[in-house]
Design a protein around this motif. Structure first.
Motif, mmCIF file in Angstrom:
data_model
loop_
_atom_site.group_PDB
_atom_site.id
_atom_site.type_symbol
_atom_site.label_atom_id
_atom_site.label_comp_id
_atom_site.label_asym_id
_atom_site.label_seq_id
_atom_site.Cartn_x
_atom_site.Cartn_y
_atom_site.Cartn_z
ATOM 1 N N SER A 2 8.622 38.128 85.289
ATOM 2 C CA SER A 2 9.494 37.347 86.115
ATOM 3 C C SER A 2 8.715 36.401 86.652
ATOM 4 C CB SER A 2 10.373 38.075 87.068
ATOM 5 O OG SER A 2 9.453 38.411 87.942
ATOM 6 N N ARG A 3 9.227 35.246 86.850
ATOM 7 C CA ARG A 3 8.500 34.112 87.367
ATOM 8 C C ARG A 3 7.968 34.330 88.894
ATOM 9 N NH1 ARG A 3 8.570 29.159 86.022
ATOM 10 N NH2 ARG A 3 9.054 28.093 87.773
ATOM 11 N N ALA A 13 3.531 24.207 90.056
ATOM 12 C CA ALA A 13 4.857 24.798 89.970
ATOM 13 C C ALA A 13 6.150 23.569 90.008
ATOM 14 C CB ALA A 13 5.333 25.547 91.427
ATOM 15 N N LEU A 14 6.886 23.905 89.109
ATOM 16 C CA LEU A 14 7.946 22.810 88.877
ATOM 17 C C LEU A 14 9.357 23.551 89.346
ATOM 18 C CD1 LEU A 14 7.386 21.856 85.383
ATOM 19 C CD2 LEU A 14 7.507 20.250 87.165
ATOM 20 N N GLU A 16 12.468 25.420 89.612
ATOM 21 C CA GLU A 16 13.134 26.179 88.584
ATOM 22 C C GLU A 16 14.538 25.630 87.821
ATOM 23 O OE1 GLU A 16 12.849 30.643 88.648
ATOM 24 O OE2 GLU A 16 14.746 30.720 87.759
ATOM 25 N N LEU A 19 13.426 23.135 85.368
ATOM 26 C CA LEU A 19 12.997 23.851 84.148
ATOM 27 C C LEU A 19 14.192 24.223 83.259
ATOM 28 C CD1 LEU A 19 9.874 25.931 85.316
ATOM 29 C CD2 LEU A 19 9.851 23.941 83.687
ATOM 30 N N ARG A 20 15.156 24.981 83.845
ATOM 31 C CA ARG A 20 16.437 25.438 83.335
ATOM 32 C C ARG A 20 16.990 24.356 82.571
ATOM 33 N NH1 ARG A 20 16.569 30.777 83.400
ATOM 34 N NH2 ARG A 20 15.785 31.839 85.212
ATOM 35 N N ALA A 22 15.951 21.317 81.750
ATOM 36 C CA ALA A 22 14.899 21.025 80.246
ATOM 37 C C ALA A 22 15.262 21.901 79.241
ATOM 38 C CB ALA A 22 13.620 20.844 80.856
ATOM 39 N N GLN A 23 15.244 23.144 79.727
ATOM 40 C CA GLN A 23 15.215 24.270 78.619
ATOM 41 C C GLN A 23 16.778 24.069 77.817
ATOM 42 O OE1 GLN A 23 15.774 28.463 79.976
ATOM 43 N NE2 GLN A 23 14.231 28.942 78.241
ATOM 44 N N ALA A 24 17.698 24.068 78.790
ATOM 45 C CA ALA A 24 19.116 23.931 77.991
ATOM 46 C C ALA A 24 19.260 22.927 76.955
ATOM 47 C CB ALA A 24 20.158 23.993 79.220
ATOM 48 N N LEU A 26 16.699 21.062 75.334
ATOM 49 C CA LEU A 26 15.616 20.531 74.771
ATOM 50 C C LEU A 26 15.795 20.347 73.364
ATOM 51 C CD1 LEU A 26 12.445 20.201 74.598
ATOM 52 C CD2 LEU A 26 11.927 22.883 74.261
ATOM 53 N N LEU A 27 16.574 21.024 72.637
ATOM 54 C CA LEU A 27 16.948 20.836 71.353
ATOM 55 C C LEU A 27 18.040 19.638 70.948
ATOM 56 C CD1 LEU A 27 15.834 23.771 70.962
ATOM 57 C CD2 LEU A 27 16.736 23.311 68.958
ATOM 58 N N GLU A 28 18.925 19.392 72.192
ATOM 59 C CA GLU A 28 19.985 18.414 71.885
ATOM 60 C C GLU A 28 20.223 17.578 73.325
ATOM 61 O OE1 GLU A 28 23.214 18.322 69.245
ATOM 62 O OE2 GLU A 28 22.725 19.995 68.554
ATOM 63 N N ARG B 3 22.239 19.354 65.573
ATOM 64 C CA ARG B 3 21.124 18.351 65.419
ATOM 65 C C ARG B 3 21.281 17.610 63.885
ATOM 66 N NH1 ARG B 3 16.386 18.557 67.795
ATOM 67 N NH2 ARG B 3 15.259 18.685 65.790
ATOM 68 N N LEU B 26 9.733 28.163 77.726
ATOM 69 C CA LEU B 26 9.518 27.027 78.826
ATOM 70 C C LEU B 26 9.428 27.540 80.236
ATOM 71 C CD1 LEU B 26 9.188 24.198 79.388
ATOM 72 C CD2 LEU B 26 11.568 23.760 79.399
ATOM 73 N N GLU B 28 8.575 30.892 81.115
ATOM 74 C CA GLU B 28 7.409 31.800 81.293
ATOM 75 C C GLU B 28 6.793 31.733 79.799
ATOM 76 O OE1 GLU B 28 7.967 35.706 83.181
ATOM 77 O OE2 GLU B 28 9.819 35.138 83.875
ATOM 78 N N ARG B 33 3.587 34.377 83.930
ATOM 79 C CA ARG B 33 4.591 34.328 84.938
ATOM 80 C C ARG B 33 4.713 32.894 85.618
ATOM 81 N NH1 ARG B 33 4.259 39.551 88.947
ATOM 82 N NH2 ARG B 33 6.274 38.764 89.431
ATOM 83 N N GLU B 38 3.123 24.433 83.983
ATOM 84 C CA GLU B 38 2.933 24.669 85.585
ATOM 85 C C GLU B 38 1.456 25.280 85.842
ATOM 86 O OE1 GLU B 38 6.854 26.128 87.478
ATOM 87 O OE2 GLU B 38 6.322 27.299 85.807
#
Lengths: 365, 365
Positions: A2-3, A13-14, A16, A19-20, A22-24, A26-28, B3, B26, B28, B33, B38
């Motif tokens: 875990s983080r 650190a960014l 969270e 990051l979430r 950006a993750q969601a 990232l593809l579209e 896409r 992204l 982790e 961790r 980051e």
């Protein structure tokens, strides 16, 4: 896994939630049917992202309209060279206050371009203090005066307790704010130029923010490539060439997060609380931990410290990592331990570190 | 939504498996961790990522050991300035072959530094052709000869059909390979220096690859900041300052994907097939679509074309977008249509575009 709490000095650190998001996406991104990392910097979609990032940063830092805001590739070190090329005539005097490692790097970049004058330096004292402004030996007709607002390695920061930065009249004040920007309110109007690599308080690595008073962009500076010309970048809206668009997008997400959290007033409160907790843990250790910086210039962002018994440092770092407290190894210039506690580090993270320090001392002290 | 096929010129399409891996890790990376975005560029984790990226690129392009590989911030335009600063004495002659817009930009960057000699230019002909090497007017004792391997806007590329780049003896050949690197085997040993912004064939925006023959790093060049010194970057393993680490990581993922797909031999095959399909769709349209570039220098990467009736261009672009064919608008310098078909664009995408072109012509022709 875990983080964990990440005390890295940058990249750092960014938040969270950023990051979430950006993750969601990232593809579209939105209804673009492509990643924001894949679309043209001149597309309507990215132009909106870019404009929002600038507007949000202007709001966050209350940047006056007579300042341009640039989002550039190249880190802060590149800006250290560019300020001389853009704002000093060849060989003109430029004043530098050197309060740590990064001030020295800034000075090194301009040796080929200006008559660099070290107006003050804390080096003889190991950069544990900043000479008072009354002792600075300023040049006549300097192109600018350069300071480093916060020294990431030496943990030295210009604080109100130190006094005020001097009035410099017609000589504009330039400041490297890489490791402390947006950690408290900033009176931009006191500066001719402020620059900051984003990878500390502003978020992602790979993009640098430059805030520059527009009238300075009319200075001739020195012969240089167009890509080294701030005025060209300003005129092109930071799109003179392909900008680091994905990094710019990530910075924009961090700006929105900071505004939603309460802006720089709230981050000033948190920063003060985090610094108070950490210095109290050091100063209250009876010498087991030691920070050597003069109290009136102690950084709120980067806290270097040493163990009384340096032989314990490796165990401290290893056990801290086991406890979920990452990247505490001091910079190779100083050794020891360093905790970087930028905006994305929650107060709870510093509390956890202080608790670990206490517990480690009890076991090993 | 889903896409679509993305024909953007850069930032451009990324391989979907790369985006999915970046998405999955992204928050982790490995057991760090923390996100790879980051952690310190000097951490063991990132040092491994960086070293693997370099090793993979060396394998992909068969880069000889006597060449250094740099991963730098700043785009290709920055390198255009740096080559003069690093490899030419002040005011020394440097030869430029200008085969399109980016050759002109390269020339513009060095006006302040060298005696820039336009050895050949296709401008009088609208950059529809490249003058043969036999007509190039090379300087005596030039610091280097600079060419643009592929012109992203004008769609002009040095091809075997054009002939061979000339032997330049002691004058090193420098080439901007931003939009064609890794699309086919490259004989690095013919070049003194190759540079490429990554945001086309190599993946992410925000990082630029420089491949430079090590002996050239001993040239004195011109007075300059240390951050503008290739030798300093090489000595520091591209970590003279904080590099764009996240972008570097993404590029590394793309290198691994390219190797797994079969490397540059396979991408040369795919590129030839994609170019063949697209030019056939244009040339077989009886003039409804038109590419104006001489056949022996037509780019395999960027295919600009025009509709016979320019009034139909807007409808073409809008309907293509509806059909899931994105970012086909021509660059503002040329107008019309442009399809960029880098390594991440599958053959099926080009086939879909060719099919759409045929169908559009049938409806509107």
């Amino acid at each position: 896994m875990s983080r964990a709490y990440n005390f890295a000095a940058g990249p750092a650190a960014l938040p969270e939630p950023v990051l979430r998001q950006a993750q969601a996406e990232l593809l579209e991104w939105g209804d673009a049917r492509a990643s924001i990392a894949e679309i043209s910097h001149r597309s309507p979609e990215f132009m909106r992202v870019a404009a929002e990032a600038e507007a949000d940063l202007r709001r966050l830092l209350s940047i006056p309209d007579d300042y341009a805001v640039l989002f550039l590739a190249g880190g802060a070190t590149t800006q250290q060279a560019l300020v001389a090329l853009n704002f000093a005539a060849p060989g003109q005097a430029a004043d530098y206050v050197v309060s740590g490692h990064w001030g020295k790097v800034a000075l090194k970049q301009v040796q080929a371009y200006v008559d660099a004058n070290v107006a003050a330096s804390g080096e003889a004292d190991g950069f544990r203090d900043i000479p008072p402004a009354s002792q600075w030996r300023l040049s006549k007709d300097a192109a600018y005066l350069h300071v480093t607002a916060n020294e990431t390695i030496h943990g030295v920061e210009f604080r109100p307790e130190w006094g005020a930065l001097p009035e410099t009249g017609d000589v504009p004040l330039f400041a490297d704010f890489s490791s402390s920007i947006a950690s408290e309110p900033l009176d931009v109007s006191k500066f001719g130029l402020v620059y900051a690599g984003a990878q500390k308080n502003l978020g992602p690595v790979g993009v640098t923010v430059v805030i520059v008073r527009r009238d300075l962009l009319e200075r001739a500076g020195q012969p240089r490539a167009d890509i080294f010309n701030y005025a060209s970048h300003a005129k092109a809206g930071s799109m003179l060439n392909t900008p680091p668009s994905y990094n710019w997008y990530l910075a924009g997400l961090v700006f929105k997060w900071m505004l939603a959290e309460g802006g720089v007033v709230e981050f000033a409160r948190r920063s003060a609380e985090k610094a108070r907790l950490l210095y109290a843990a050091i100063d209250g250790s009876g010498g087991f931990y030691r920070n050597e910086v003069a109290s009136n210039v102690r950084s709120r962002m980067n806290v270097p410290f040493f163990l009384q018994d340096d032989a314990l440092t490796a165990a401290f770092l290893a056990e801290a990592k086991e406890a979920g407290l990452l990247a505490l190894k001091g910079h190779r210039v100083l050794g020891g331990v360093r905790a970087s506690i930028y905006n994305a580090m929650p107060v709870e993270g510093v509390r956890a570190l202080a608790g670990f320090m206490h517990e480690f001392q009890q076991r090993r002290g």
